[in-house]
Design an enzyme around this catalytic site. Structure first.
Site, PDB file in Angstrom:
ATOM      1  N   SER A 251      39.920   4.336  -7.566  1.00  0.00           N
ATOM      2  CA  SER A 251      40.543   3.135  -8.110  1.00  0.00           C
ATOM      3  C   SER A 251      41.140   3.388  -9.502  1.00  0.00           C
ATOM      4  CB  SER A 251      39.489   2.028  -8.187  1.00  0.00           C
ATOM      5  OG  SER A 251      39.949   0.913  -8.894  1.00  0.00           O
TER       6      SER A 251
ATOM      7  N   TYR B 154      54.722  -0.124  -7.803  1.00  0.00           N
ATOM      8  CA  TYR B 154      53.924  -1.129  -7.094  1.00  0.00           C
ATOM      9  C   TYR B 154      54.854  -2.273  -6.675  1.00  0.00           C
ATOM     10  CZ  TYR B 154      49.736  -4.054  -6.281  1.00  0.00           C
ATOM     11  OH  TYR B 154      48.755  -4.831  -5.720  1.00  0.00           O
TER      12      TYR B 154
END
Length: 530
Positions: free
Chosen positions: A199, A448
């Site tokens: 992460s 993103y």
């Protein structure tokens, strides 16, 4: 109470005003609200358990449903429409490594597949029970959440792997420390989940990604216990931490993790800067990050994401005034917003901010202060609730993310957005696609992209839309030389595209590693490897 078929606490709402709904309707058409299946209806579709009885295992339909899926769009479709398809045969909540060991022994004895689970926030299909004759047991680690030890001299903290982000930070902050790992899923994701999916938190520019924080721990595997001690550095062969990082439950169950922590920052602030266009903004942020400044965050939105954020912000008069001011300063229709975060000693943080603003100014950067930054920080973990609201109005929201070196950043952004548009056009629909660079490095950046599109109102049609979209944007990522995942892991959704990154030899090496620790292949089968 936590929602069973959506994101987060069911008392929290992210409101969309009429102007925001009008903005979406203008872009992609008015949404058609869908009636959700009732919890009782979904429970009724859970098949009887196939597991032999065990004192630690709950086989009730209600508990199995609440642990059945994650937060990917296919997971949402199954829950919202009540088409569960597969569910675990039972759920265990171990409270110690010894109980985890007992569950692994049980699974080996009865040939049961094990799926480790923390907060259930996966958006890549990590948590789906595979179909077939083999029973499936979920091992929910969220009762293993205590702080075992804090070494203030070495600045290391050891936690149970099931600790949620807020609980972890609360335990550290009470002692004057922070981990500094803040993914958008922070409120419901766990330390163990962060480690095994590699992460990345919103302020990774200062604190690092989870692989820089993870220093050691313990993993219960079918072959035995893997104990990874901590060292400040080591040249003793293969780093065992790297076997665990990104392993996604395939080699065993991480029961505790030791992480590097830092003292709480004396000062923290987030400031907004606008640029006249993407080209100027990209050059500016590249110079800033390659300048090695002591910043905690850089987050650059492209023109459409900037427009979308302003449209959804509310406060119409204030936004209109801001738009007029920015237009006067040369930031008009193609403007891009950069969020800059600084954390640390006050003097050093303010100096880093001044240096960043000085680098931005020659590229047309317009600094508007910290009011928008304060608002962003206030809502940093609430913006994801927009998914619930959008669904209620007949829209789906999904994302993909990748990372590439700087020469490919702009091309990747354009390719992914174009692929999404072409994919939805095959279904006679439009997509509202926008992008930001969520994490920046001297070498390159993450890209993103968010997609908003209309729901069909039918499970099969909505699943088909998602599959078309997911394949198209994943192929765009592969064809433009990006990683298939910068921060969300692989799961089952990204597994078909992993070979382009790892190669056949790399995949076979991973398979051999997992087989060494899990000879019966009972650990999270079907995930990570295609």
């Amino acid at each position: 109470m936590r929602r069973w078929n959506g994101w987060g606490d069911d008392t929290i709402e992210f409101a969309l005003n009429e102007d925001a709904l009008g903005f979406l309707a203008q872009r992609i058409g008015a949404g058609l609200p869908v009636a959700d299946a009732a919890f009782e209806q979904a429970c009724a579709r859970i098949a009887p358990s196939r597991l032999p009885q065990h004192a630690l295992i709950d086989t009730s339909a209600e508990v199995r449903l609440r642990n059945a899926l994650g937060q990917s769009l296919p997971d949402w479709l199954r829950l919202r429409y009540g088409v569960i398809e597969t569910a675990p045969d039972g759920v265990a909540y171990p409270e110690s490594p010894e109980q985890v060991r007992a569950l692994i022994d049980y699974a080996q004895q009865f040939d049961v597949a094990l799926i480790p689970q923390g907060g259930g926030t996966s958006v890549a299909g990590h948590l789906t029970a595979p179909a077939g004759a083999q029973p499936v047991l979920k091992v929910n680690l969220t009762r293993m959440r205590q702080l075992y030890f804090l070494d203030t001299e070495s600045q290391l903290a050891t936690f149970g792997a099931g600790v949620f982000g807020p609980d972890l930070e609360a335990q550290l902050r009470a002692r004057g420390y922070t981990l500094g790992h803040f993914p958008q899923s922070f409120e419901y994701s766990t330390l163990g989940g962060w480690v095994v999916t590699r992460s990345s938190g919103q302020q990774s520019l200062r604190y690092g990604r989870i692989e820089q924080m993870f220093r050691g721990g313990k993993v219960e595997t079918p072959a035995g216990t893997l104990d990874i001690p901590t060292f400040p550095a080591s040249a003793a062969g293969t780093d065992l931490r790297e076997m665990v990082l990104g392993s996604e439950g395939r080699l065993g169950i991480l029961t505790e993790a030791t992480v590097r922590v830092t003292p709480l920052p004396e000062y923290e602030a987030f400031h907004a800067v606008f640029f006249p266009n993407w080209e100027a903004a990209e050059v500016a942020v590249r110079q800033v990050v390659q300048g090695g400044l002591s910043l905690s965050m850089l987050r650059l939105s492209n023109p459409l994401e900037t427009t979308t954020m302003l449209a959804l912000a509310g406060h119409k008069k204030l936004i209109s005034a801001l738009e007029r001011y920015l237009s006067w300063r040369g930031c008009k229709d193609g403007k891009c917003m950069l969020m800059i975060g600084v954390s640390g000693h006050k003097a050093a943080a303010k100096a880093a901010l001044r240096d960043a603003l000085a680098l931005a100014a020659p590229h047309g950067g317009v600094h508007i202060g910290r009011k928008m930054g304060d608002k962003w920080k206030q809502n940093r973990f609430r913006n994801v609730y927009l998914r619930n609201t959008a669904w209620r109005h007949g829209y789906a929201i999904d994302t993909v993310e990748t990372a590439v070196d700087w020469p490919r950043v702009g091309a990747m952004m354009r390719a992914v957005e174009a692929a999404a548009a072409d994919a939805l056009a095959q279904h006679g629909e439009q997509v509202h696609a926008y992008t930001h660079l969520s994490h920046l490095y001297a070498q390159g950046a993450s890209v993103y992209t968010t997609f908003v599109y209309r729901l069909a109102g039918d499970y099969e049609h909505d699943l088909a839309r998602w599959r078309t979209l997911k394949h198209a944007v994943s192929m765009a990522i592969v064809e433009n030389g990006g990683t298939i995942s910068h921060q969300h892991g692989v799961g089952s959704d990204h597994a078909p595209y992993l070979v382009a990154e790892k190669g056949e030899l790399g995949l076979s090496a991973m398979q051999a590693l997992f087989a060494h620790f899990d000879p019966q292949q009972i650990m999270n089968p079907g995930k990570l490897l295609p």
